[in-house]
Design a protein around this motif. Structure first.
Motif: not given
Lengths: 505, 653
Positions: B87-88, B205-206, B284-287
């Motif tokens: 993934k880039v 991503e999910t 970061s989307p989790l934290f």
């Protein structure tokens, strides 16, 4: 059954080879020995190739037993000669047929007395092991399951080390206790179900109260074989005294009998009892993982260290089987397979330097990398596989087991995960003391690196370890359908039981 | 395609060079040629990899959007489905540039530095192998591949720390590094299991797209019902703490300096140790959905920053000073992430990669010149003899201390400003400890420079006679890094944290609207902006006073505060504590379990007890060994008979 009886062939070809060795006669003993070695190697080698037929022709989209061979044996008793494999057992058959020629080759030079008898023992052993994984009749299963120990006794008792008698005796005592109970249980099962056909027993539902006793009786036998704490103490002694190839078979295949038995009997036939006893299994397994890891840390004998580490690894198997979730069960099978490859290789690794220097004491070594760089590299790869580094076969199974059990019980998953720290500690500590440092022991200064024969032992195992780590689908694809059907069966049994208990209220 | 090449070039280099290791008893000439070939191949692989990384990075500057290349299935079991994939996105592209760039420089530098070594192919192979794992880590599109890279770099670190395997201290340090990291990985692994439990997937991503639905979900962990995302983040953060040597799990990093210096520069300064920061930014989307986790990260980061800085002030080993400095700077990066200024953290990661690698390689050049001496007490007075190294060390230190216009000035300032701007108590804590640490940073950096290069020579005459500037092959890579250490901050500022940052990062970093520390950082009072620079200059002055102007002060202080000095010198006694709490008890328990329970209780009651009984009563007719066999066969026979009887009973009755 018009089909080609491939399973019978794979099972009994080694016996044929053994019989052939029996007939070898010559005035010159070394001719006899040479011929015995070659016959054993050819037989087991060809048998491995034959077993590949199973690999290529197995239909992994079906949960049914395949390559089934069935014929009446003692019709009056309802006994039959009945063999077959499914997605759970097939890979164990292949593991056995792969390891046997490796064992023969590993004993090429290190066994110097009674070679004929030794090779015969190994071939008989192979027949019994393959038969155990294929047997679909209780009686047949029992014969193979217990019969395996006879050649194993001989191998340890005759070609073993100084304390071989004690070890063989210990092995005998532990397993006997278990098998007597298992025998009684089989007896009861036959009474209850009216058949000794395993494929029929799998669909028979035993009464709940009976399940408890049957489960316990089988558990007594399987727990010793795996081995689980606290009936594990025979294993380190057996390993220490066994010749290298004996250890390889012991760790590679025999230790899987218990786990396989749980998957074939305990879980599907006694699902209710399995639920009830899950806490017991979890507790013993967690104790095993932590306890034996710490014991492994303080060992001064290489073989003992690896033996204790095996017990810790088997702790993951028993946890995985009794999750029972897809990941847990597949993980358990995978741990058994990868342990079969990795621990075999580790025992071979100890064997290599034992053959050269006749010592298993860690303190006698150190700095081997200076004389044996290739050996050091191979040892490193298997050390890493043993500590479950991602990318090696050791990782996949443990990961699946842990991710499976975490969904059921976070305590078990967390405590068992401590194993990933401990295993790194004892294995790297071992590696450091044997391989790294200055080479100070004068005896080691003439040690030479791997010979081509030794290379050929490690090459297939090396390849498999990496393959199992990078592309495990090859192996997991064999199991998916069989494991699913096993789990469905367990689920249904439990659902039925819940309904009954509701109705009773 | 390009990213596949980026990842594969180092792997191919590592495999080829690895195979070259096994040529024993060769002619000297052949050996030299093989060494040369191994160096060429690995350097070439890295160079190609770097070129591809630059192309990819330019794509992202020009607004390319994130993409994933799936290679092949890794693992399928039930709902666990994982592929090998690359993934880039911008975050990965930045990391790729840092990793391949520094790695190439270090590869080239190693040609000179390891010149006398006898296993050059092995060294080059390990370096490339490390780079491969690091690239797998930063291109992961699922947690398992992240874990693969994570443990892989740990392995490479283990192999390289223990590269000189004759030295017992190197072997011990290698094992320690691996084990402490495994403690972190233990947390990481459990975090992955938890993520799977909550999200039913470990595909990044999910997870990111469904996290909003799960933000209030609870998880039953160890018997407690807790906020799921907080638990997961904290578990994953334990992994980050291990890899990035944060307070508590930092003990391995200073010991890791046992490895060859290029390794310290590449793995233990510029790349691997920053993996933890990368992980937090990547997730970061989790934290973002766990304020508690972010608070913990801020506190740990800030505490590490000051803690490590205090220790660095009294160490005498030149590499250990820089190692503690690394530890401290990683703390800055973490508290930047903790106040949701992830991009500031990554910005500091990037600039730090340049100047810290420069400092390490510079230190390597000094060590090389001083005939492998690392103790600063035995250096001094050599700056005229190694002018290039001297100037480069100045550049590195200026950047580290955050002096304008060097790279560290921009990145450290934005980190501190963001901490201040976050307006939280922990933010304030981070800011003030950060300021104090900045002061100490400048102090210990110039303490290092003054002790190493100035004053009267303290080395013996033989060593002093050998002092020489390093060859071009070592200086040239340093120049590349120096350019980065000077300009990277100025050039990168607008893209990384300035007005272009939203475009630049393009969703690869996620920040909730209410977490506006980075935005607000641009509007703080001017004293906040200038304070770091001022304390930096003060630190330099203090070091000058202590080590040039009045050199007896340090000794006076040492004597006056001897206990405190000892406390710092012994690194707050962490090693002793762990040894007493974890290591020794493990061995004692091992012995206890083995001797008492296994041998005495289990065997005593079981086989040995029975054996005694049997021995007493057994007849002397059969030998023991065959006796057992017969017993066994007999028992089996009885069994068979029993079964048959049973069957008979059944079929008749």
């Amino acid at each position: 059954m018009s089909e080609f009886p491939i399973l019978s062939l794979v099972t009994f070809l080694p016996i044929a080879g053994a019989l052939f060795i029996l007939t070898i006669r010559d005035k010159e003993p070394h001719v006899v020995e040479r011929n015995a070695r070659y016959v054993a190697l050819w037989t087991s080698g060809v048998n491995f190739l034959l077993s590949l037929y199973l690999w290529f022709n197995f239909d992994s989209s079906s949960a049914a037993f395949q390559f089934v061979v069935k014929s009446e044996w003692m019709p009056i008793l309802g006994l039959s000669y009945h063999l077959g494999v499914d997605g759970i057992s097939i890979l164990f058959v292949l593991l056995t047929t792969l390891l046997t020629p490796i064992c023969v080759l590993a004993s090429w030079e290190s066994i110097s007395v009674r070679i004929k008898e030794y090779m015969i023992s190994f071939l008989v052993l192979e027949t019994l092991m393959v038969g155990m994984f294929c047997a679909l009749d209780l009686m047949l299963f029992y014969i193979f399951f217990e019969g395996v120990l006879i050649p194993m006794f001989l191998i340890i008792g005759i070609w073993g080390g100084a304390r071989r008698v004690y070890s063989a005796f210990k092995l005998f005592l532990f397993t006997l206790t278990g098998s007597v109970l298992m025998l009684l249980a089989m007896f009861t099962m036959y009474f209850d179900a009216g058949t000794s056909d395993i494929s029929k027993l799998l669909t028979h539902s035993f009464p709940a109260s009976l399940q408890t006793w049957l489960w316990l009786a089988f558990f007594a036998s399987f727990a010793v074989k795996i081995p689980m704490w606290p009936v594990h103490t025979w294993l380190p002694d057996a390993h220490v005294e066994a010749p290298t190839a004996g250890s390889v078979i012991l760790a590679g295949v025999l230790l899987k009998f218990g786990g396989y038995g749980m998957l074939r009997f305990s879980l599907p036939m006694f699902p209710l009892a399995s639920i009830d006893f899950t806490p017991l299994v979890y507790t013993l397994s967690m104790v095993a993982i932590i306890y034996t890891s710490l014991v492994a840390l303080v060992q001064s004998d290489m073989k003992k260290l690896i033996a204790y580490s095996s017990i810790a690894h088997m702790g993951f198997v028993t946890i995985g089987v009794f999750t029972p979730t897809t990941q847990g069960v597949e993980g358990a099978i995978y741990v058994m397979l990868s342990h079969g490859v990795v621990s075999s290789a580790l025992f071979l690794i100890v064997g290599v330097i034992y053959d050269r220097n006749h010592s298993r004491k860690i303190a006698d070594y150190g700095g081997l990398v200076h004389r044996m760089p290739v050996y050091a590299m191979i040892f490193m790869v298997f050390t890493l596989a043993s500590i479950g580094l991602p990318g090696t076969g050791g990782f996949i199974g443990e990961f699946l087991v842990l991710i499976g059990v975490f969904q059921i019980n976070t305590w078990v998953a967390t405590l068992a995960s401590l194993g990933i720290i401990f295993s790194a500690a004892y294995m790297l500590y071992l590696y450091r003391r044997v391989i790294f440092g200055e080479l100070t022991n004068d005896k080691l200064k003439k040690t030479f690196d791997l010979t081509p024969r030794e290379w050929s032992l490690f090459a297939p195992l090396l390849l498999l370890t990496i393959w199992m780590g990078i592309y495990p689908s090859t192996f997991l694809d064999f199991m998916h359908v069989s494991v699913d059907s096993l789990l469905k069966q367990v689920e249904q049994a439990q659902a039925v039981a819940t309904n009954i208990s509701f109705a009773a209220k | 395609m390009l990213e596949t090449l980026i990842v594969m070039f180092p792997l191919i280099g590592a495999i080829i060079a690895g195979m070259m290791t096994f040529g024993r008893n060769l002619e000297k000439e052949t050996r030299l040629n093989i060494d040369r070939a191994a160096q060429w191949i690995t350097c070439l692989g890295m160079l190609l990899s770097t070129l591809c990384s630059i192309i990819v990075f330019m794509d992202f500057i020009n607004g390319s959007s994130s993409r994933t290349t799936e290679l092949f299935t890794w693992l399928t079991s039930g709902t666990v489905e994982v592929s090998w994939a690359l993934k880039v996105d911008t975050l990965t592209a930045v990391m790729m540039l840092v990793v391949t760039g520094v790695s190439t420089v270090v590869h080239v530098y190693s040609i000179g530095y390891m010149h006398h070594d006898t296993s050059i192919p092995r060294f080059m192979s390990y370096l490339s192998l490390f780079t491969f794992f690091m690239l797998m880590l930063i291109t992961a599109d699922n947690l398992l591949q992240l874990f693969f890279g994570w443990e892989g770099v740990g392995l490479a670190s283990y192999l390289l720390i223990g590269f000189w395997y004759k030295k017992p201290s190197a072997n011990a340090a290698a094992i320690k590094a691996f084990l402490v990291n495994r403690v972190g990985d233990f947390g990481f692994a459990i975090g992955i299991f938890g993520v799977f439990m909550i999200f039913d997937t470990i595909h990044l991503e999910t997870i990111f797209t469904t996290v909003i639905d799960k933000k209030d979900v609870t998880i039953n962990f160890l018997g407690f019902d807790l906020h799921a995302i907080t638990v997961l983040c904290l578990l994953l953060f334990i992994g980050a703490m291990g890899k990035s040597a944060q307070l508590g799990l930092h003990t391995w990093l200073p010991d890791a300096m046992e490895g060859p210096t290029p390794v310290s520069a590449l793995i233990h300064a510029a790349t691997m140790v920053t993996a933890g920061v990368f992980m937090v930014a990547r997730l970061s989307p989790l934290f973002e959905y766990s304020d508690l986790a972010l608070t913990v990260i801020t506190i740990i980061g800030a505490s590490t920053a000051i803690f490590a800085a205090t220790i660095a002030c009294v160490q005498n080993d030149i590499k250990r000073v820089i190692a503690y400095s690394t530890c401290s700077q990683l703390g800055y990066m973490f508290f930047a992430c903790g106040v949701s200024a992830y991009s500031a953290g990554i910005f500091h990661l990037m600039t730090h990669g340049f100047f810290k690698a420069l400092l390490f390689l510079g230190a390597g050049s000094v060590i090389h010149a001083m005939s492998d001496e690392q103790d600063m007490r035995k250096m001094g007075g050599i700056w005229r003899m190694v002018p290039a190294t001297y100037i480069l060390m100045w550049i590195g230190s200026l950047a580290l201390a955050g002096i304008w216009p060097f790279a560290g000035f921009y990145s450290k300032d934005i980190v501190l400003e963001a901490a201040w701007a976050s307006q939280t108590i922990v933010g304030q804590y981070a800011f003030w400890t950060g300021i104090l640490a900045a002061f100490l940073t400048a102090f210990y950096s110039w303490r290092l420079i003054f002790l190493t290069f100035h004053g009267t020579p303290r080395a013996d005459e033989v060593t002093m006679g050998h002092v020489h500037e390093s060859p071009k092959i070592m200086i040239l890579p340093l120049l590349v890094l120096a350019i980065g250490a000077i300009f990277a901050g100025y050039i990168g500022y607008e893209h990384f944290v300035g007005y272009k940052n939203t475009n630049f990062w393009d969703n690869s970093i996620f920040i909730l609207d209410q977490h506006s520390a980075l935005e607000d950082a641009h509007h703080v009072s001017s004293w906040v902006k200038y304070l770091p620079l001022i304390v930096g200059l003060l630190g330099i002055c203090l070091a000058y006073t202590f080590y040039i102007y009045k050199t007896d002060i340090p000794d006076h202080l040492k004597n006056a505060f001897y206990t405190f000095y000892k406390f710092l010198l012994n690194k707050w006694y962490f090693d002793e504590l762990y040894d007493r709490v974890f290591v020794k008890p493990s061995f004692s328990f091992g012995h206890g379990f083995w001797n008492v329970i296994d041998d005495w209780i289990i065997d005593g009651l079981g086989p040995d007890g029975i054996s005694e009984t049997i021995k007493r009563t057994a007849s002397k007719v059969t030998t023991l060994q065959t006796g057992y066999l017969y017993h066994y066969a007999f028992a089996m026979l009885i069994g068979v008979v029993l079964i048959i009887t049973g069957y008979l009973f059944k079929s008749v009755g």
